[in-house]
Design an enzyme around this catalytic site. Sequence first.
Site, PDB file in Angstrom:
ATOM      1  N   ASP A 102      -1.517  -0.413   6.063  1.00  0.00           N
ATOM      2  CA  ASP A 102      -1.815   0.217   7.352  1.00  0.00           C
ATOM      3  C   ASP A 102      -3.292   0.195   7.709  1.00  0.00           C
ATOM      4  O   ASP A 102      -3.652   0.509   8.837  1.00  0.00           O
ATOM      5  CB  ASP A 102      -1.346   1.675   7.340  1.00  0.00           C
TER       6      ASP A 102
ATOM      7  N   ASP B  53      -0.220   5.265   0.669  1.00  0.00           N
ATOM      8  CA  ASP B  53      -0.536   6.254   1.701  1.00  0.00           C
ATOM      9  C   ASP B  53      -0.610   5.596   3.068  1.00  0.00           C
ATOM     10  O   ASP B  53      -1.408   4.682   3.292  1.00  0.00           O
ATOM     11  CB  ASP B  53      -1.875   6.935   1.393  1.00  0.00           C
TER      12      ASP B  53
ATOM     13  N   ASP C  57       0.868  -1.170   0.000  1.00  0.00           N
ATOM     14  CA  ASP C  57       0.000   0.000   0.000  1.00  0.00           C
ATOM     15  C   ASP C  57       0.911   1.227   0.000  1.00  0.00           C
ATOM     16  O   ASP C  57       2.098   1.123   0.346  1.00  0.00           O
ATOM     17  CB  ASP C  57      -0.889  -0.023   1.240  1.00  0.00           C
TER      18      ASP C  57
END
Length: 328
Positions: free
Chosen positions: A209, A17, A15
């Site tokens: 995240d 961001d 991922d």
Amino acid sequence: MSDALLAAYDSLLFDLDGTVYHGARVISGAPEVIGEARAAGTAVRFVTNNASKAPAAVAEHLNGMGIDAQPDEVHTSSQAAARVLAERLPAGAHVLVVGAQALCDEVEAVGLRPVRENSDEVKAVVQGHSPDTGWANLAEACIAIRGGVLWVASNVDKTLPAERGLLPGNGSMVAALRTATDQEPVVAGKPEAPLMHTAAHGKALVVGDRLDTDIAGAVAAGLDALVVLTGVDTPASLIAAVPAERARFLTADITGLRNSAEETLIAPKPGWEIAAEQGELAVRSTGGSDATDLLRALCATAWETGVTGVKPLDDTAEAALNELGLIR
């Protein structure tokens, strides 16, 4: 480093961001760790729900941060949304785009015609993140969706991590149309499995995240996942994670990929004793002091027992729980 997570899989699906960067700021250690993965022969892929940038622009952004990236290594939710549209619509069909130019380009690339205003020719609405989306854009989409056309959302992330904190994501805009139309979109990006399957090469590890997108997407695709604490989700939300959003591994940040599977596995850990007592997880240090290791053990016990509250039984446990933000 042969037993490190970064070398234990055929491919790593990162991922962006909240995992690799926050907006224009790279997360410490990310360039070095990704470079080490490449040196170990592990394929690197960047999988993002942000539909506002084309793969080439994402790769350029990463290269500007010192992270080697090629456009064909980038997989975006705008590409996934365009594929969903192409599977359901005839060639040349008009698609009302609520989102950035990058989303328009992907729609056009699959043989459809992107437009910005509703008409009788519009057969679908596709919605992706754009900082320029306003009421007028949502109004055009609202009329089309209420008229019965197909509605595809690139993703439904409620928030978008940035240097200033969490900002409204595409999911917040989708929620506005959901309220206005009483309809549900087809979701193309994470947590749906197709985007993960497209990006994966051999045995793959997802690194992210967010539980509700990155980790849920990995679970849906049948892939192992590593959750990091540099983005949206917190120790408290990890402990309370539902089965569909549970990672296999946990590290404080992306540099944890240098550690072994055994070290990073969410499981009981030496040095920490945890017992479910009267609706709380009672924590005692038996030599342990590392807060991240404690969190791995807490998640394992909470997921097994359903108990999510915590209480320390000694000063070391209290200090580690404070570090995790689990007690005040």
